[in-house]
Design a protein around this motif. Structure first.
Motif, PDB file in Angstrom:
ATOM      1  N   MET A 101      -7.351  -6.298   1.369  1.00  0.00           N
ATOM      2  CA  MET A 101      -7.423  -5.208   0.371  1.00  0.00           C
ATOM      3  C   MET A 101      -6.285  -5.354  -0.629  1.00  0.00           C
ATOM      4  O   MET A 101      -5.200  -5.828  -0.281  1.00  0.00           O
ATOM      5  N   HIS A 102      -6.592  -4.891  -1.837  1.00  0.00           N
ATOM      6  CA  HIS A 102      -5.634  -5.077  -2.928  1.00  0.00           C
ATOM      7  C   HIS A 102      -5.725  -3.896  -3.881  1.00  0.00           C
ATOM      8  O   HIS A 102      -6.795  -3.311  -4.057  1.00  0.00           O
ATOM      9  N   THR A 103      -4.609  -3.533  -4.498  1.00  0.00           N
ATOM     10  CA  THR A 103      -4.639  -2.563  -5.593  1.00  0.00           C
ATOM     11  C   THR A 103      -3.319  -2.622  -6.360  1.00  0.00           C
ATOM     12  O   THR A 103      -2.378  -3.301  -5.954  1.00  0.00           O
ATOM     13  N   HIS A 104      -3.280  -1.920  -7.500  1.00  0.00           N
ATOM     14  CA  HIS A 104      -2.035  -1.776  -8.252  1.00  0.00           C
ATOM     15  C   HIS A 104      -1.205  -0.668  -7.613  1.00  0.00           C
ATOM     16  O   HIS A 104      -1.754   0.348  -7.217  1.00  0.00           O
ATOM     17  N   LEU A 105       0.116  -0.840  -7.570  1.00  0.00           N
ATOM     18  CA  LEU A 105       0.939   0.244  -7.040  1.00  0.00           C
ATOM     19  C   LEU A 105       2.358   0.232  -7.601  1.00  0.00           C
ATOM     20  O   LEU A 105       2.967  -0.822  -7.764  1.00  0.00           O
ATOM     21  N   ALA A 106       2.839   1.462  -7.848  1.00  0.00           N
ATOM     22  CA  ALA A 106       4.240   1.669  -8.261  1.00  0.00           C
ATOM     23  C   ALA A 106       4.615   0.790  -9.450  1.00  0.00           C
ATOM     24  O   ALA A 106       5.655   0.160  -9.479  1.00  0.00           O
ATOM     25  N   GLU A 107       3.727   0.802 -10.451  1.00  0.00           N
ATOM     26  CA  GLU A 107       3.954  -0.067 -11.607  1.00  0.00           C
ATOM     27  C   GLU A 107       4.933   0.549 -12.604  1.00  0.00           C
ATOM     28  O   GLU A 107       5.726  -0.160 -13.204  1.00  0.00           O
ATOM     29  N   THR A 108       4.818   1.872 -12.805  1.00  0.00           N
ATOM     30  CA  THR A 108       5.639   2.500 -13.864  1.00  0.00           C
ATOM     31  C   THR A 108       6.220   3.847 -13.405  1.00  0.00           C
ATOM     32  O   THR A 108       5.747   4.447 -12.436  1.00  0.00           O
ATOM     33  N   ARG A 109       7.195   4.318 -14.173  1.00  0.00           N
ATOM     34  CA  ARG A 109       7.746   5.661 -13.933  1.00  0.00           C
ATOM     35  C   ARG A 109       6.681   6.732 -14.170  1.00  0.00           C
ATOM     36  O   ARG A 109       6.650   7.761 -13.505  1.00  0.00           O
ATOM     37  N   ASP A 110       5.801   6.480 -15.166  1.00  0.00           N
ATOM     38  CA  ASP A 110       4.717   7.440 -15.449  1.00  0.00           C
ATOM     39  C   ASP A 110       3.831   7.630 -14.221  1.00  0.00           C
ATOM     40  O   ASP A 110       3.393   8.728 -13.914  1.00  0.00           O
ATOM     41  N   GLU A 111       3.559   6.530 -13.542  1.00  0.00           N
ATOM     42  CA  GLU A 111       2.708   6.605 -12.350  1.00  0.00           C
ATOM     43  C   GLU A 111       3.395   7.415 -11.250  1.00  0.00           C
ATOM     44  O   GLU A 111       2.773   8.249 -10.584  1.00  0.00           O
ATOM     45  N   GLU A 112       4.681   7.181 -11.115  1.00  0.00           N
ATOM     46  CA  GLU A 112       5.454   7.934 -10.113  1.00  0.00           C
ATOM     47  C   GLU A 112       5.386   9.442 -10.430  1.00  0.00           C
ATOM     48  O   GLU A 112       5.092  10.265  -9.553  1.00  0.00           O
TER      49      GLU A 112
ATOM     50  N   TRP B 193      -2.325  -6.292  -0.127  1.00  0.00           N
ATOM     51  CA  TRP B 193      -1.249  -6.688  -1.052  1.00  0.00           C
ATOM     52  C   TRP B 193      -1.351  -5.859  -2.326  1.00  0.00           C
ATOM     53  O   TRP B 193      -2.433  -5.519  -2.770  1.00  0.00           O
ATOM     54  N   PHE B 194      -0.163  -5.513  -2.823  1.00  0.00           N
ATOM     55  CA  PHE B 194      -0.067  -4.642  -3.993  1.00  0.00           C
ATOM     56  C   PHE B 194       0.437  -5.427  -5.203  1.00  0.00           C
ATOM     57  O   PHE B 194       1.380  -6.216  -5.082  1.00  0.00           O
ATOM     58  N   ALA B 195      -0.174  -5.152  -6.355  1.00  0.00           N
ATOM     59  CA  ALA B 195       0.361  -5.708  -7.589  1.00  0.00           C
ATOM     60  C   ALA B 195       1.491  -4.805  -8.084  1.00  0.00           C
ATOM     61  O   ALA B 195       1.354  -3.578  -8.051  1.00  0.00           O
ATOM     62  N   HIS B 196       2.566  -5.434  -8.518  1.00  0.00           N
ATOM     63  CA  HIS B 196       3.714  -4.818  -9.204  1.00  0.00           C
ATOM     64  C   HIS B 196       4.841  -4.324  -8.301  1.00  0.00           C
ATOM     65  O   HIS B 196       5.882  -4.941  -8.243  1.00  0.00           O
ATOM     66  N   LEU B 197       4.725  -3.167  -7.657  1.00  0.00           N
ATOM     67  CA  LEU B 197       5.829  -2.629  -6.843  1.00  0.00           C
ATOM     68  C   LEU B 197       7.156  -2.654  -7.610  1.00  0.00           C
ATOM     69  O   LEU B 197       8.144  -3.227  -7.161  1.00  0.00           O
ATOM     70  N   VAL B 198       7.141  -2.049  -8.776  1.00  0.00           N
ATOM     71  CA  VAL B 198       8.330  -2.028  -9.640  1.00  0.00           C
ATOM     72  C   VAL B 198       9.218  -0.821  -9.320  1.00  0.00           C
ATOM     73  O   VAL B 198      10.421  -0.947  -9.132  1.00  0.00           O
ATOM     74  N   VAL B 199       8.586   0.365  -9.282  1.00  0.00           N
ATOM     75  CA  VAL B 199       9.353   1.611  -9.160  1.00  0.00           C
ATOM     76  C   VAL B 199       9.414   2.024  -7.682  1.00  0.00           C
ATOM     77  O   VAL B 199       8.531   2.706  -7.172  1.00  0.00           O
ATOM     78  N   LEU B 200      10.445   1.550  -6.985  1.00  0.00           N
ATOM     79  CA  LEU B 200      10.570   1.785  -5.544  1.00  0.00           C
ATOM     80  C   LEU B 200      11.952   2.331  -5.223  1.00  0.00           C
ATOM     81  O   LEU B 200      12.940   1.900  -5.834  1.00  0.00           O
ATOM     82  N   ASN B 201      12.028   3.242  -4.260  1.00  0.00           N
ATOM     83  CA  ASN B 201      13.348   3.618  -3.742  1.00  0.00           C
ATOM     84  C   ASN B 201      13.520   2.972  -2.365  1.00  0.00           C
ATOM     85  O   ASN B 201      12.625   2.273  -1.876  1.00  0.00           O
ATOM     86  N   GLN B 202      14.671   3.179  -1.758  1.00  0.00           N
ATOM     87  CA  GLN B 202      14.963   2.487  -0.490  1.00  0.00           C
ATOM     88  C   GLN B 202      13.961   2.870   0.600  1.00  0.00           C
ATOM     89  O   GLN B 202      13.539   2.024   1.393  1.00  0.00           O
ATOM     90  N   ASP B 203      13.559   4.129   0.594  1.00  0.00           N
ATOM     91  CA  ASP B 203      12.602   4.594   1.591  1.00  0.00           C
ATOM     92  C   ASP B 203      11.266   3.861   1.425  1.00  0.00           C
ATOM     93  O   ASP B 203      10.640   3.430   2.399  1.00  0.00           O
ATOM     94  N   ASP B 204      10.842   3.685   0.164  1.00  0.00           N
ATOM     95  CA  ASP B 204       9.605   2.941  -0.112  1.00  0.00           C
ATOM     96  C   ASP B 204       9.719   1.512   0.423  1.00  0.00           C
ATOM     97  O   ASP B 204       8.812   0.995   1.067  1.00  0.00           O
ATOM     98  N   ILE B 205      10.862   0.890   0.122  1.00  0.00           N
ATOM     99  CA  ILE B 205      11.060  -0.509   0.530  1.00  0.00           C
ATOM    100  C   ILE B 205      11.007  -0.629   2.054  1.00  0.00           C
ATOM    101  O   ILE B 205      10.368  -1.531   2.593  1.00  0.00           O
ATOM    102  N   ASP B 206      11.636   0.310   2.750  1.00  0.00           N
ATOM    103  CA  ASP B 206      11.613   0.271   4.219  1.00  0.00           C
ATOM    104  C   ASP B 206      10.187   0.370   4.751  1.00  0.00           C
ATOM    105  O   ASP B 206       9.798  -0.341   5.682  1.00  0.00           O
TER     106      ASP B 206
END
Ligand SMILES: [Zn+2]
Length: 441
Positions: free
Chosen positions: A216-227, A253-266
């Motif tokens: 499975m695939h999708t776009h995620l956490a690409e921009t601040r607007d999305e957040e 797998w996710f495309a982008h993963l730009v706007v992440l905080n530490q909790d997201d990364i964990d």
């Protein structure tokens, strides 16, 4: 790109059929039907492009979209994308896949999510085009069900009902998905984004993918607007939303993963999700810098992607490799990402994202004969011979000299072996003019 990262000076690779059968430093005594001499060249495993929208090769450099950020860019382009049909898709797919081959990608994904109501069998045409080019192909059956009338971004004519979507996902898997080793074609399921379909469809997609053993695939956490949108609409951040929907898993797998905080990364790391890092697209849309230098030490599997040509304007994989290295250095310093690290992301990293690390992504006996070579005698590499491998990333590599996919030559002497592909370009341009012209919409 094997476990040890071996580099063999003056080595050889022996191919039989579609597989690599031997690799070494001394070819004495080895007999072969065809011998290709590699003096002055660097041979690498073919690159794996983990994110693209092939139809967007028709929508490059569109005035009105070129300087817009993601949501405005989407709204503007949807009005043009709704003219997509089978012929347009077939031509765009063959042309974009050929550009990928010329720039070193021997495997590509395609996140295909625009299905205009009168556009015909878009994904089938996509597959036809990629087959013509001869690339190893992972088309992702995309989907959008929320249009303007539901508060979404796309016009009503390019979305489908969830029933239509699920039925066609099943049909596509049944007709095309090849689970066998060395497969040239595998399907993934890929809602466009968690806010272009309903939460029910996100969950049903998981069930269908599990049932059929597809990724499975999708776009995620690409921009601040999305957040901001996710927080406002759902009260959670994008990664938390995906957790709620059951999408934090190793076969996603996710495309982008730009706007992440530490909790997201964990969370992403614990779930061992895959990532398609698309630096050029993130730069063009001003989305930000994905924290790759940080993610590379976590459980997240990192591959590279050129993303669609409407937000990159090229399908050039080796340029993307260089861009990935440069962008991390902007954010995190000169040692943030080395040439060899980024080459691993582009090869074995992408193979891991697609769960194909046993078949592609490195030059080892038993793996698919997906090979590329750069010619270091080219002017772009003049004076860079002290480290031929790093030269591919540090210097202005643009085009491969050789590309083989599944044991078949697709590029020789820097040109496509199938010259008829070049004849598609005028038609591609004609279709592009028709779809992007202001008068048509
Ligand atoms: Zn994309």
């Amino acid at each position: 790109m094997d476990e040890r990262g071996r580099e063999i000076e003056g080595g050889f690779v022996l191919v039989d059929g579609n597989r690599i059968v031997d690799v070494g430093s001394d070819a004495t005594g080895i007999e072969a039907d065809e011998i290709v001499r590699g003096g002055g060249k660097v041979l690498l495993p073919g690159f794996v492009n983990t994110h693209h929208h092939l139809y967007q090769a028709l929508f490059r450099n569109v005035p009105g979209a070129s300087d817009a950020k993601l949501f405005d860019w989407l709204v503007f382009l949807y009005e043009r994308w709704k003219g997509l049909d089978e012929e347009a898709m077939r031509v765009a797919s063959a042309v974009a896949c050929s550009e990928l081959l010329l720039s070193g990608a021997t495997t590509t994904t395609d996140h295909c999510y625009v299905f205009p109501q009168d556009g015909g069998a878009i994904l089938d045409a996509d597959i036809e085009g990629a087959r013509r080019a001869g690339i190893r192909f992972h088309p992702c059956r995309g989907s959008m069900s929320l249009s303007k009338k539901d508060g979404g971004l796309p016009p009503d004519s390019v979305v489908q009902t969830e029933d239509q979507i699920l039925r066609d996902c099943e049909r596509t898997i049944e007709r095309y998905h090849d689970p066998e080793p060395m497969a040239m074609l595998r399907i993934a399921l890929a809602p466009c984004s968690p806010f272009s379909v309903t939460h029910e469809l996100m969950r049903e997609t998981v069930a269908l993918a599990e049932e059929n053993g597809v990724l499975m695939h999708t776009h995620l956490a690409e921009t601040r607007d999305e957040e901001a949108y996710c927080l406002r609409r759902f009260g959670v951040r994008p990664v938390d939303l995906m957790e709620d929907l059951g999408w934090l898993r190793d076969d996603v797998w996710f495309a982008h993963l730009v706007v992440l905080n530490q909790d997201d990364i964990d969370k992403l790391s614990a779930a061992r999700v895959g990532m398609a890092h698309c630096p050029s697209s993130n730069m063009i849309l001003g989305s930000g810098i994905a924290p790759v230098a940080k993610l590379k030490t976590t459980g997240v599997k990192i591959g590279l992607g050129v993303d669609g040509s409407a937000s990159n304007d090229t399908s050039n994989m080796v340029r993307e490799v260089r861009q990935a290295m440069l962008l991390q250095r902007v954010a995190s310093g000169a040692d943030a990402l080395t040439a060899r690290e980024v080459l691993r992301m582009a090869t074995i990293g992408g193979a891991c994202v697609l769960h194909r690390e046993d078949e592609i992504g490195s030059i080892e006996p038993g793996k698919a004969a997906d090979l590329i070579a750069f010619d270091l005698d080219d002017i772009a590499f003049a004076g860079a011979g002290a480290d031929p491998v790093a030269a591919i990333v540090h210097c202005a590599a643009d085009r491969v000299d050789l590309a083989m996919v599944n044991g078949v030559w697709r590029v020789r002497g820097g040109r496509l072996v199938d010259e008829s592909i070049y004849e598609l370009i005028p038609r591609h341009n004609e279709i592009s003019r028709r779809l992007t012209s202001r008068d048509a919409h």
